[in-house]
Scaffold this motif. Structure first.
Motif, PDB file in Angstrom:
ATOM      1  N   VAL A  48     -10.288 -19.022   9.978  1.00  0.00           N
ATOM      2  CA  VAL A  48     -10.969 -20.194   9.428  1.00  0.00           C
ATOM      3  C   VAL A  48     -11.211 -21.230  10.527  1.00  0.00           C
ATOM      4  O   VAL A  48     -12.248 -21.914  10.542  1.00  0.00           O
ATOM      5  N   HIS A  52     -14.755 -22.926  11.623  1.00  0.00           N
ATOM      6  CA  HIS A  52     -14.978 -24.369  11.792  1.00  0.00           C
ATOM      7  C   HIS A  52     -15.530 -24.681  13.183  1.00  0.00           C
ATOM      8  O   HIS A  52     -16.453 -25.492  13.327  1.00  0.00           O
ATOM      9  N   ILE A 318     -13.174 -12.001   7.527  1.00  0.00           N
ATOM     10  CA  ILE A 318     -13.678 -13.367   7.683  1.00  0.00           C
ATOM     11  C   ILE A 318     -14.155 -13.588   9.102  1.00  0.00           C
ATOM     12  O   ILE A 318     -15.200 -14.209   9.334  1.00  0.00           O
ATOM     13  N   ASP A 343     -18.498 -26.068   5.972  1.00  0.00           N
ATOM     14  CA  ASP A 343     -17.418 -25.107   6.182  1.00  0.00           C
ATOM     15  C   ASP A 343     -16.981 -24.470   4.863  1.00  0.00           C
ATOM     16  O   ASP A 343     -16.792 -23.254   4.773  1.00  0.00           O
ATOM     17  N   LEU A 347     -17.241 -20.581   3.923  1.00  0.00           N
ATOM     18  CA  LEU A 347     -16.033 -19.810   3.627  1.00  0.00           C
ATOM     19  C   LEU A 347     -16.128 -19.162   2.251  1.00  0.00           C
ATOM     20  O   LEU A 347     -15.741 -18.000   2.066  1.00  0.00           O
TER      21      LEU A 347
END
Length: 378
Positions: A48, A52, A318, A343, A347
């Motif tokens: 993640v 970002h 991811i 973001d 996601l």
């Protein structure tokens, strides 16, 4: 890269049912439990963070925060390599080279190849139609879809665009800027695989210490002569940059019986890394890679997470799908949202793809690899 990987690597199985004790002088405690830990969440957090970091570039907001010349994604990649080094080394030391390589190929290649196919079958056509209003010429425009797949098929990414797309976006010419790191992660797999063939490496941790020191020296010395010796080879430069992080994790794994997991030691490790990064120009993270690895492993040992996340690792999915999703969202104008909102949307769209990658590709491939090598002696 921003990140790797994949990381994504099945936790090593111990010889006992519970995590054994670790001792360092009078300091004693538990090792990380290899079967019940939060490393999947650690890697998910790193993935993640890569998403970002890429959001700044993809949405046209500049390069984002940097520390010691690395953006947040670069630091996430450092973390991926450190954790992977820990997990992979345990796997290698328990398995013959052939079994180890089958497992590593099964873990990284199938999902990577499927991702390439999804990009040319879905992502590229959407970008091409958005740009031209038609699919006419999609299969024959450089970089052709077939050339994109073939050029990147063996992990080393040589093409980032598909048929001249994406274009007319803040970050043109790249559909997936995350994939580059996977090649260097696999090279690290090979390095550890070969090191374990040396008897001294298996018998004594000092052999691995020596390999780690040499890797740090290669990176630190790159601007001072190593680059000249290697002709400025970019692959060698990036491997020299990332290998110390991987071997730092490997050292922590080999010393796990002497390194109890404790919050104070983790806090001290973070302080050591921060101090080295502050004092040393461009190689503090590499020098203190074992401390970085220890801190991340402690987080994984201390995190209470539900069984669902412990059993299912979507971090690799991811990592490999977030960048193309973010680029596609630019075509809808979503990049004009506040950065954190962008973001969250990215996601939310990426997670189903990551779950599908895990359930339909990654987990079946790993199960096949385990079954196919189950009868091989160590």
């Amino acid at each position: 890269m921003t990140a790797a990987t994949p990381q994504e690597l099945a936790p090593a199985r111990p010889d006992v049912r519970t995590a054994p004790e670790a001792r360092l002088g009078r300091w004693h405690g538990r090792q990380m439990d290899p079967r019940r830990n939060g490393l999947n969440v650690v890697r998910l957090g790193l993935a993640v963070l890569v998403l970002h970091a890429h959001a700044y570039y993809i949405s046209g907001r500049g390069v984002g925060p940097h520390v010691d010349g690395e953006n947040l994604g670069g630091w996430a990649v450092f973390g991926f390599f450190a954790v992977s080094g820990y997990l992979i080394t345990g796997s290698r030391w328990r398995n013959p080279l052939s079994t180890y390589l089958v497992h590593r190929v099964a873990r990284i290649f199938p999902a990577f190849v499927v991702c390439l196919l999804v990009m040319v079958a879905v992502v590229g056509p959407i970008g091409y139609v958005w740009l031209h209003g038609t699919l006419s010429g999609y299969l024959t425009t450089s970089t052709t879809p077939a050339n994109f797949v073939w050029s990147n098929l063996f992990l080393r990414v040589n093409a980032y665009d598909i048929a001249g797309t994406p274009a007319d976006v803040p970050y043109p010419g790249a559909w997936n800027g995350s994939l580059w790191s996977l090649y260097y992660e696999f090279l690290c797999y090979l390095v550890v695989g070969l090191l374990a063939l040396v008897g001294f490496m298996r018998r004594s941790v000092w052999g691995l210490v020596g390999a780690f020191v040499l890797s740090v020296a290669a990176h630190a010395g790159w601007p001072h002569g190593v680059a000249t010796l290697l002709g400025g080879n970019v692959d060698a430069q990036l491997l020299a940059k990332l290998l110390p992080l991987f071997l730092g994790g490997a050292l922590v794994e080999r010393l796990r019986h002497r390194l109890p997991m404790h919050w104070a030691a983790a806090a001290g490790s973070v302080a050591v890394v921060a101090g080295a990064v502050w004092l040393l120009d461009g190689w503090g993270a590499q020098l203190t890679a074992p401390f970085l690895a220890y801190a991340l492993i402690w987080v994984g040992s201390a995190l209470p997470i539900p069984d669902l996340l412990r059993r299912h690792d979507v971090s690799y999915g991811i990592y490999i799908y977030a960048f193309p999703v973010q680029q596609l969202l630019v075509l809808t104008g979503a990049h004009e949202l506040p950065l954190l909102a962008y973001d969250v949307v990215a996601l939310a769209v990426t997670v189903p793809l990551a779950v599908a990658s895990w359930l339909l590709v990654e987990r079946p491939a790993m199960r096949w690899a385990r079954r196919s090598t189950a009868a091989r002696p160590a």
